[in-house]
Design an enzyme around this catalytic site. Structure first.
Site, PDB file in Angstrom:
ATOM      1  N   LYS A  10       0.852  -1.193   0.000  1.00  0.00           N
ATOM      2  CA  LYS A  10       0.000   0.000   0.000  1.00  0.00           C
ATOM      3  C   LYS A  10       0.881   1.233   0.000  1.00  0.00           C
ATOM      4  O   LYS A  10       2.080   1.196   0.327  1.00  0.00           O
ATOM      5  CB  LYS A  10      -0.917   0.021   1.229  1.00  0.00           C
ATOM      6  N   ASP A  22      -2.131  -1.312  10.499  1.00  0.00           N
ATOM      7  CA  ASP A  22      -2.415  -1.446   9.065  1.00  0.00           C
ATOM      8  C   ASP A  22      -3.100  -2.764   8.703  1.00  0.00           C
ATOM      9  O   ASP A  22      -3.588  -2.906   7.576  1.00  0.00           O
ATOM     10  CB  ASP A  22      -1.116  -1.347   8.254  1.00  0.00           C
TER      11      ASP A  22
END
Length: 321
Positions: A30, A161
């Site tokens: 990401k 995350d």
């Protein structure tokens, strides 16, 4: 709602009667298009406001699950190439497997192999993505899958995350990582199909970066210098700022050089992702982005031309031979 978990004997026996199963799970990276620190909880955890998107850079996990032999370790883990990530119980994928099996009550032999494509310590979320991929895989294998909301709660115990990677789509992240609001691909510029992600070869400690950030804050008139969350309705260029970048750069000054290099090669915007040390640049044309990535690689710097994805790939399952 608390799920009704299967008992150890029921879960294990139903799995043990079948052949060992191998699961192949892509674990995507990401980038944080923007990251603001909006405050801090009393327990010291930072509150985030971040626009996060998955990109086409992957680790690949192969997980073989089957009956556990007497005296054998329940979880083994290896990485390719060796030393690309810890091959022990400090690895987030190992911890995710232990958490899932412990809470559900599965006594299985798990062999986890991680083929690393995401550099560790770059802020691209490789460890967290591996953990989420492991949770997804074990839940797909389980005779009594855990509801997504509960799995997301467990994911947060592994890292801020990890819930995002379970979700696997562009999102605005809030809280300490547990608040995820969908962001449609149609609302994001088409230029995000032409990214270059770069890792300088030296990772940064998340704790050190946040500590440096906290140490840089001053108080004027008793008011914190924390920024308020962005409204989310401005232009992407207004989003493209990372509050942690000055702190990370003070710890690793070569980030300035990396940023200058990306701009010199034509990136119209350059931002650090996560707590660093990785950065990404945005190009107008894919050909230019690929040329820039090749320029860095020719000089021994890890770099990939990539773009965002709408959804992380699905799990593939086969009977192990």
């Amino acid at each position: 709602m608390t799920p009704v978990l299967p008992t150890v004997s029921d879960s294990t026996s139903r799995w043990a009667r079948t052949r060992a199963t191998r699961v192949c799970v892509p674990a995507g990276a990401k980038v944080n298009l923007g990251l603001r620190i909006s405050g801090m909880r009393p327990d010291g955890y930072h509150l985030l406001d971040s626009l996060v998107v998955p990109i086409r850079v992957f680790d690949m996990l192969n997980i073989c699950a089957g009956p556990r032999r007497v005296g054998a370790a329940p979880i083994s883990i290896s990485c390719e190439p060796p030393n690309a990530a810890p091959a022990n119980d400090s690895n987030l994928a190992w911890r995710a497997a232990a958490l899932y099996c412990g809470r559900v009550g599965l006594d299985l032999a798990l062999e986890i192999t991680i083929r690393k494509g995401i550099p560790a310590g770059g802020g691209f979320g490789g460890g967290s993505s591996d953990a989420a991929a492991t949770l997804r895989a074990l839940n797909a294998l389980s005779p009594s899958p855990i509801p997504p909301a509960t799995l997301a709660e467990w994911a947060l115990d592994l890292g801020a995350d990890v819930p995002f990677f379970l979700y696997g789509r562009p999102a605005r992240m809030g809280g300490v990582g547990e608040v995820l609001e969908p962001v449609s691909m149609s609302s994001l510029p088409s230029s995000l199909a032409a990214l270059v992600v770069v890792f300088p070869g030296v990772g940064l400690s998340t704790a050190e970066v946040y500590g440096k950030f906290d140490g840089s804050l001053t108080r004027v008139g008793g008011k914190s210098m924390f920024r308020a969350p962005s409204a989310g309705n401005g232009s992407l260029r207004e989003e493209l700022r990372n509050d942690l970048e000055p702190a990370a750069t003070s710890l690793l000054p070569k980030l300035k050089e990396l940023k200058r290099g990306l701009r010199a090669l034509g990136a119209r915007d350059v931002v650090m992702t996560g707590s660093g040390s990785g950065m990404f640049g945005i190009w107008n044309r894919g050909d230019d982005a690929r040329a820039a990535a090749a320029w860095f690689r020719a000089r021994g710097v890890w770099a990939r031309a990539t773009g965002i994805v709408e959804q992380l790939p699905a799990i593939e399952m086969d009977d192990a031979t």
